[in-house]
Design a protein around this motif. Structure first.
Motif, PDB file in Angstrom:
ATOM      1  N   LEU A  48      11.296 -11.808  -4.059  1.00 50.79           N
ATOM      2  CA  LEU A  48      11.180 -11.331  -2.681  1.00 50.79           C
ATOM      3  C   LEU A  48      10.039 -10.318  -2.554  1.00 50.79           C
ATOM      4  N   ALA A  49      10.009  -9.350  -3.451  1.00 51.03           N
ATOM      5  CA  ALA A  49       8.956  -8.333  -3.413  1.00 51.03           C
ATOM      6  C   ALA A  49       7.585  -8.959  -3.664  1.00 51.03           C
ATOM      7  N   ALA A  50       7.513  -9.874  -4.649  1.00 49.93           N
ATOM      8  CA  ALA A  50       6.235 -10.509  -4.971  1.00 49.93           C
ATOM      9  C   ALA A  50       5.711 -11.337  -3.798  1.00 49.93           C
ATOM     10  N   CYS A  51       6.604 -12.044  -3.125  1.00 48.49           N
ATOM     11  CA  CYS A  51       6.196 -12.894  -2.014  1.00 48.49           C
ATOM     12  C   CYS A  51       5.686 -12.054  -0.842  1.00 48.49           C
ATOM     13  N   VAL A  52       6.412 -11.001  -0.497  1.00 48.62           N
ATOM     14  CA  VAL A  52       5.989 -10.136   0.606  1.00 48.62           C
ATOM     15  C   VAL A  52       4.651  -9.475   0.277  1.00 48.62           C
ATOM     16  N   TRP A  53       4.480  -9.045  -0.950  1.00 52.92           N
ATOM     17  CA  TRP A  53       3.228  -8.401  -1.366  1.00 52.92           C
ATOM     18  C   TRP A  53       2.061  -9.384  -1.286  1.00 52.92           C
ATOM     19  N   ALA A  54       2.298 -10.614  -1.721  1.00 57.61           N
ATOM     20  CA  ALA A  54       1.234 -11.623  -1.669  1.00 57.61           C
ATOM     21  C   ALA A  54       0.848 -11.959  -0.229  1.00 57.61           C
ATOM     22  N   LEU A  55       1.829 -12.026   0.653  1.00 56.08           N
ATOM     23  CA  LEU A  55       1.536 -12.338   2.053  1.00 56.08           C
ATOM     24  C   LEU A  55       0.753 -11.219   2.728  1.00 56.08           C
TER      25      LEU A  55
END
Length: 313
Positions: A48-55
């Motif tokens: 979840l954190a990785a996806c939000v950061w990438a977006l």
């Protein structure tokens, strides 16, 4: 009714966050014990954190690792609790072409398409359902790549348009500079050379043909007459560029009785503003011609416009 842009964007972001958070929350809440819930909490939080950061991030290299973490975490979540990590795979498949380089996006997409049916098989899910999800992921990826390509093409076209405008401005500035230098050097350039230069400048600036024809003896004029011919040709060609874009031009200097005639005829141009005969530039040229005993007339034709200057030899 058109909704304001910012509230719409905020709503879309909120819906996306809810979609991404559903899987991790479901994974944690469905654990049989609190200890088991705490055990899977890092597994749920990491993608979840990785996806939000990438977006939100702009570094393509960092986004590649973040989306890899998102995919890996989503597949592991799907292995632990079926369907809980599928959302991360769909978001990555769609976002990868926009947030990473094409080769990295292709690698991530391949990992998702290969990994999803493999993990589904290990969990004992119905393979028809698994292949359906995989097909949906593949379609999402193809759609995202097409959108990314179209967006990149538009950006390149916009950059090319700015370059072409800059080149046009540079050409116009160079042309004005050359004209100013001609004036500083005096009006003593040979008339043929001046007309050839004007024709070459017209062709370079417009990409259209400018045919120059000078009859023998027609350029044997006094200084004032030469100046009137050169300035009229310059003004007429400038008006063609302004008022008849896409037109080709024929410039003719000929001997008629005891006078010389300059004729500038354009043809094949697109419909534009009113004919340049009443423009301030040609009005000045008409007055200049009258002062030396000449005449300047203009004539609108069906296929173009004609400027005719007659000066005494």
């Amino acid at each position: 009714m058109v909704l304001p842009r910012r509230p719409v964007i905020r709503l879309l972001i909120a819906l996306l966050l809810v979609y991404l958070a559903y899987g991790p929350v479901f994974l944690v809440l469905t654990r049989p014990t609190a200890a088991a819930a705490l055990l899977v909490l890092p597994l749920a939080a990491a993608p979840l954190a990785a996806c939000v950061w990438a977006l939100a991030g702009r570094s393509t290299r960092r986004n590649a690792w973040l989306l890899l973490t998102t995919v890996a975490g989503g597949l592991v979540m799907h292995l632990v609790e079926p369907y809980s990590g599928v959302g991360f795979c769909f978001v990555t498949a769609f976002a990868a072409p926009f947030r990473t380089r094409p080769r990295v996006a292709m690698a991530l997409t391949t990992l998702i398409i290969v990994g999803m049916p493999g993990v589904s098989y290990r969990t004992g899910l119905d393979m028809n359902t698994a292949w359906g999800m995989t097909a949906g992921l593949a379609y999402s990826a193809v759609f995202a790549f097409l959108l990314a390509h179209q967006s990149a093409t538009r950006r390149q076209a916009a950059a090319l348009d700015r370059v072409e405008r800059a080149v046009g401005l540079a050409r116009a500035s160079l042309e004005e500079t050359r004209r100013a230098l001609d004036m500083l050097r005096g009006e003593d350039l040979p008339l043929r050379e001046r007309l050839e230069r004007l024709a070459a400048e017209f062709q370079a600036a417009t990409g259209r043909e400018c045919v120059l024809s000078i009859e023998e003896g027609a350029q044997a004029l006094g200084a004032e007459a030469r100046l009137a011919v050169a300035r009229t040709a310059q003004e007429a060609l400038t008006n063609v560029r302004k008022h008849a874009p896409g037109a080709s031009v024929v410039v003719t200097l000929r001997r008629v009785d005891r006078s010389s005639e300059l004729e500038v005829r354009d043809h094949g141009g697109q419909p534009g503003p009113p004919a340049p005969g009443g423009g301030h530039g040609l009005v000045g040229m008409r007055e200049r011609a009258a002062l030396i005993g000449g005449t300047l007339t203009t004539h609108a034709r069906e296929d173009g416009f004609t400027v005719l200057l007659r000066v005494p030899s």
